[in-house]
Design a protein around this motif. Structure first.
Motif, PDB file in Angstrom:
ATOM      1  N   ILE A   1      -2.010  -4.494  -3.234  1.00  0.00           N
ATOM      2  CA  ILE A   1      -1.558  -3.923  -2.258  1.00  0.00           C
ATOM      3  C   ILE A   1      -1.063  -2.537  -2.692  1.00  0.00           C
ATOM      4  O   ILE A   1      -0.389  -2.321  -3.498  1.00  0.00           O
ATOM      5  CB  ILE A   1      -0.393  -4.756  -1.740  1.00  0.00           C
ATOM      6  CG1 ILE A   1      -1.036  -6.225  -0.889  1.00  0.00           C
ATOM      7  CG2 ILE A   1       0.147  -3.887  -0.444  1.00  0.00           C
ATOM      8  CD1 ILE A   1       0.206  -6.786  -0.545  1.00  0.00           C
TER       9      ILE A   1
ATOM     10  N   GLN B   1       2.353 -11.760   4.729  1.00  0.00           N
ATOM     11  CA  GLN B   1       2.227 -10.279   4.292  1.00  0.00           C
ATOM     12  C   GLN B   1       0.968 -10.123   3.506  1.00  0.00           C
ATOM     13  O   GLN B   1       0.542  -9.151   3.588  1.00  0.00           O
ATOM     14  CB  GLN B   1       3.522  -9.919   3.793  1.00  0.00           C
ATOM     15  CG  GLN B   1       4.686  -9.756   4.799  1.00  0.00           C
ATOM     16  CD  GLN B   1       6.158  -9.225   3.843  1.00  0.00           C
ATOM     17  OE1 GLN B   1       5.999  -9.145   2.629  1.00  0.00           O
ATOM     18  NE2 GLN B   1       7.175  -9.121   4.505  1.00  0.00           N
TER      19      GLN B   1
ATOM     20  N   GLN C   1      -2.322 -10.284   5.430  1.00  0.00           N
ATOM     21  CA  GLN C   1      -2.266  -9.228   6.110  1.00  0.00           C
ATOM     22  C   GLN C   1      -2.774  -7.851   5.528  1.00  0.00           C
ATOM     23  O   GLN C   1      -3.486  -7.189   5.828  1.00  0.00           O
ATOM     24  CB  GLN C   1      -1.327  -8.911   7.125  1.00  0.00           C
ATOM     25  CG  GLN C   1      -1.218  -7.780   7.907  1.00  0.00           C
ATOM     26  CD  GLN C   1      -0.008  -7.500   8.761  1.00  0.00           C
ATOM     27  OE1 GLN C   1       0.864  -8.198   8.676  1.00  0.00           O
ATOM     28  NE2 GLN C   1      -0.022  -6.505   9.784  1.00  0.00           N
ATOM     29  N   LYS C   2      -2.072  -7.792   4.318  1.00  0.00           N
ATOM     30  CA  LYS C   2      -2.231  -6.413   3.611  1.00  0.00           C
ATOM     31  C   LYS C   2      -3.270  -6.360   2.550  1.00  0.00           C
ATOM     32  O   LYS C   2      -3.818  -5.389   2.198  1.00  0.00           O
ATOM     33  CB  LYS C   2      -0.954  -5.905   3.268  1.00  0.00           C
ATOM     34  CG  LYS C   2      -0.008  -5.883   4.215  1.00  0.00           C
ATOM     35  CD  LYS C   2       1.487  -5.398   3.851  1.00  0.00           C
ATOM     36  CE  LYS C   2       2.274  -5.020   5.196  1.00  0.00           C
ATOM     37  NZ  LYS C   2       3.800  -4.419   4.393  1.00  0.00           N
TER      38      LYS C   2
END
Length: 794
Positions: free
Chosen positions: A52, A471, A474-475
């Motif tokens: 990320i 998270q 999603q990322k």
């Protein structure tokens, strides 16, 4: 009976079950006490640094350009290369294979060196393949790609063998089963066993020894992989009756316990023919594996295989309506079956014992199994199958004692990272890449709303940890894997090939029906009796039920490729079949091949006499010329060009037949045989392709490509004919076999031998396919024509 191959089922399964129970108990305690959460949360925080990245605000405007369409194989590889992500992508993909399939640790310098070499080899292959291939199919999952690899490794015979085996398996998979996934699993196992052998061999092997081991690996991989479609999938599917499943399972169990496959016995079910094929194929596979086991490893092989089979049987016997399965009953069989499948693969190739491999593989298996069960959860729920996920979804409210399989999955991940692989950084990265990738794929497949709903159920006991995981889902970028891309591509390719094959045979049937209905020659009113006799003789030969490949090919090229009207080219189709039938009449004469049977019936000179046959052949040639002259919708100059081309190719065919007759009793060189074959067979294929192209006023480059394709396809066709003459089925062929030997005729088989002829056929198959990839027009029909040519049985 060999005592060393006897398995004591209770004791061997009990020992395996006890080991699995201890493993499950440790996982269960971690879930209940949530001891994995803090350490795994920290693992994820460390991991996300490489996955990320904070993007500058301007990049948000370009977000669409940062993604690739993974549905298009070649474009995705090109995108990875263009963005500089390909090296990392291949490194994690190969590393995962080394962990999952080969049981390796990532902190070994030797393993890292091997991973880097294999990743570099794959990269070079991908770049070359992507640059050369305009389609979506990777060349190394095509038949031609497989054969080209086999040529480099010197294992062409094994490749030809396995191609033939895979073809027969595909035709015997029942409609109720998922044919593409069954074939995919089989192919995956073959590749896995070959990888095992390559890894075990290392680099210090002579080319001959390497070829021998790879040949054996291909056959062992097929023999072991066959159990997936014909045991696992067949018993899981709604194909066999309850009685048939019990009878079939007893046969398998007996084979594993005694080391000998029993006779099938009386089979009264509706699936008798299919089961007879499966039983015969599995028996052959069983004997091959058994024969290649060392005496000291046979007992271990049969024990591992029995544990695998019995754990699957226990798992398969569960029904979703049963409300009282314990956690141990749900999980211990899947721990055993998921570990055993890879332990068996190593046992199949007779790899030396390796305690580290055994333990790593045992603990690793359930990681993949739980990920697969999560991915298949809704399909399993629809089918009423019992998995940890479907059972938890069904009874979680009534059974607070049930362990949450999603939490157990993360507990397994913690256990692998910290207890099995000792907190190695690269191992952590690969395992978490895979886990997050699985969730991202699921979310993309079922949609965000449904995904969030299911996460609320499975993550309810651990909301903070779940927020962290989501998270990442999603990322996180760059967590996809090459094997998943190949899996998706292979399934898509198999599905597409099946549809194209269906269209191919539907097109052939439709075109053949139209051609057959128009071939009969009418008798003009007031015709002399002798002319009527010749017309009757011509119709007798035309009605023999031939394949009609040449006019069908002309119809497809003319109508589907060049957009010509079907009614307008019908005279051309008739002319091709009249010419072809005339050539067969002449070939069969006593002065030439002296054949007694053609198309399943007596030859024309047997029914009448040689003179009548000769005159009938001449009549058909004249009818062919008349048909070509009646191509009225086309420009007269174009029609004349077609007739001139036809006359020239007829001369070539006559020359080819004269060369063939002159060669009787002589030993030919391969070059001479190729020349004769081109003039006798390739020319006819060429004419079928080129004549509609001339009518459509195609350019010279198109025609040159069609001629190249026809040359190689024609030679492949003739080689297959020679192979069928050696060992074909008289009932299917419609003519006697063994005529080439009886007539002392030089053929590809007599010059090259059976294996050499098969290799030559596949070489010409590859060369013809190479030509297709260069053609600007859609070539699906020609590709399946090639497949038909090399796989036909008549």
């Amino acid at each position: 009976m060999n005592v060393e191959t006897i398995v004591h089922p209770d004791s061997c399964y009990r020992l395996a079950e006890q080991k699995a129970a201890r493993y499950f108990a440790s996982l269960y305690n971690q879930v209940v006490e949530k001891t994995y959460v803090s350490a795994l949360s920290e693992d994820i925080r460390l991991w996300k640094r490489s996955r990320i990245h904070r993007q500058p605000w301007l990049s948000l405007l370009l977000r669409g350009k940062r993604k690739s369409d993974t549905g298009n194989y070649h474009r995705h590889i090109q995108w990875l290369k263009h963005t500089g992500k390909l090296d990392d992508y291949l490194d994690r993909s190969v590393s995962y294979i080394y962990m999952r399939d080969l049981g390796k640790v990532m902190d070994s310098p030797d393993t890292q060196a091997r991973i880097q070499r294999l990743a570099a080899d794959i990269k070079n292959s991908l770049i070359q393949s992507t640059a050369a291939n305009r389609g979506d199919q990777p060349d190394f999952i095509s038949l031609a790609g497989l054969y080209r690899w086999a040529q480099k490794e010197g294992v062409e015979t094994a490749a030809i063998w396995v191609i033939d085996k895979l073809r027969h398996v595909s035709t015997h998979i029942p409609e109720e089963m998922n044919a593409e996934h069954a074939q995919r699993k089989l192919i995956k196992i073959i590749i896995g066993v070959v990888l095992h052998v390559v890894e075990e061999m290392g680099d210090e092997r002579s080319p001959a020894e390497r070829a021998r081991r790879l040949d054996e690996a291909i056959r062992l991989g097929y023999s072991y992989g066959l159990t997936y479609p014909f045991i696992d999938d067949l018993l899981d599917a709604q194909v066999l009756t309850v009685q048939e499943k019990a009878q079939y399972s007893d046969v398998i169990r007996t084979a594993l316990l005694t080391g000998s496959v029993p006779e099938l016995g009386e089979w009264t079910g509706m699936n008798k023919a299919m089961i007879q094929f499966v039983h015969a194929e599995l028996r052959e596979a069983f004997e091959y594996i058994k024969h290649h086991q060392q005496p000291e490893t046979q007992h271990l092989f049969f024990e591992q295989t029995y544990v695998f089979f019995h754990s699957q049987e226990l798992d398969r016997a569960k029904v979703l309506s049963h409300t009282t399965y314990t956690n141990e009953e749900l999980y211990i069989p899947i721990i055993l079956k998921s570990a055993s499948s890879r332990l068996i693969a190593r046992s199949v190739i007779r790899a030396p014992e390796d305690e580290g491999f055994e333990n790593r593989t045992f603990f690793y298996g359930i990681y993949n199994q739980l990920a697969d069960d999560f991915a298949d959860m809704f399909d399993d729920q629809r089918d009423g199958a019992v998995t940890p996920y479907t059972y938890y979804l069904t009874y979680r409210n009534e059974r607070p004692d049930l362990i949450n399989p999603f939490e157990l999955y993360w507990s397994v991940i913690y256990h692998l990272i910290h207890n099995v692989y000792h907190s190695d950084a690269k191992t952590r990265e690969i395992i978490l890449d895979r886990a997050i990738n699985g969730l991202k794929r699921c979310k993309a497949r079922i949609g965000t709303e449904k995904y969030n709903d299911i996460m609320e159920i499975f993550a309810c006991g651990n909301p903070a940890f779940n927020r962290l995981v989501q998270q990442m889902v999603q990322k996180a970028d760059d967590v996809d894997f090459f094997d998943k891309l190949l899996r998706d591509q292979l399934v898509a390719t198999l599905k597409n090939d099946r549809k194209e094959k269906e269209v191919f045979f539907e097109t052939v049937a439709m075109a053949r029906e139209g051609i057959n209905s128009s071939l009969r020659i009418a008798k003009p009113d007031g015709s002399p009796a002798m002319k009527e006799t010749l017309i009757d003789a011509a119709n007798y030969s035309l009605e023999g039920g031939g394949k009609r490949l040449r006019p069908i090919l002309t119809w497809v090229m003319g109508v589907q490729e060049y957009g010509l009207q079907a009614s307008a080219i019908m005279p051309l189709l008739r002319s091709l079949e009249y010419m072809h039938t005339a050539s067969l009449i002449f070939d069969d004469l006593p002065s030439q091949d002296n054949a007694s049977t053609r198309r399943g019936r007596p030859t024309l000179h047997q029914v009448h006499n040689s003179a009548t046959a000769e005159l009938t052949g001449l009549l058909l040639i004249q009818k062919a010329i008349q048909e070509q002259a009646s191509l009225e919708p086309f420009d007269p100059k174009t029609v004349i060009a077609v007739m001139q081309y036809s006359a020239q190719k007829t001369e070539d065919l006559c020359m080819g037949q004269a060369m063939d007759l002159n060669s009787k009793g002589k030993t030919l060189t391969l070059e001479q045989l190729n020349t004769i074959c081109f003039y006798k067979t390739g020319i006819a294929f060429e004419a079928a392709l080129v004549m509609p192209a001339i009518l459509a006023k195609a350019n010279e480059q198109d025609i040159a490509m069609l001629q190249s394709f026809a040359r190689h396809a024609g030679i492949a066709f003739q080689i297959k004919d020679d192979l069928l003459d050696l060992e074909g089925d008289v009932g299917l062929l419609g003519k006697p076999v063994g005529l080439d030997v009886e007539n002392n005729t030089s053929t590809f088989v007599t010059i090259l031998g059976k294996e050499g002829a098969q290799k030559a056929m596949w070489e010409h198959y590859c060369l013809a396919l190479d030509t297709l990839t260069e053609m600007p027009r859609r070539t699906a029909f020609l590709k399946h024509l090639l497949n038909y040519i090399v796989n036909r049985d008549r």
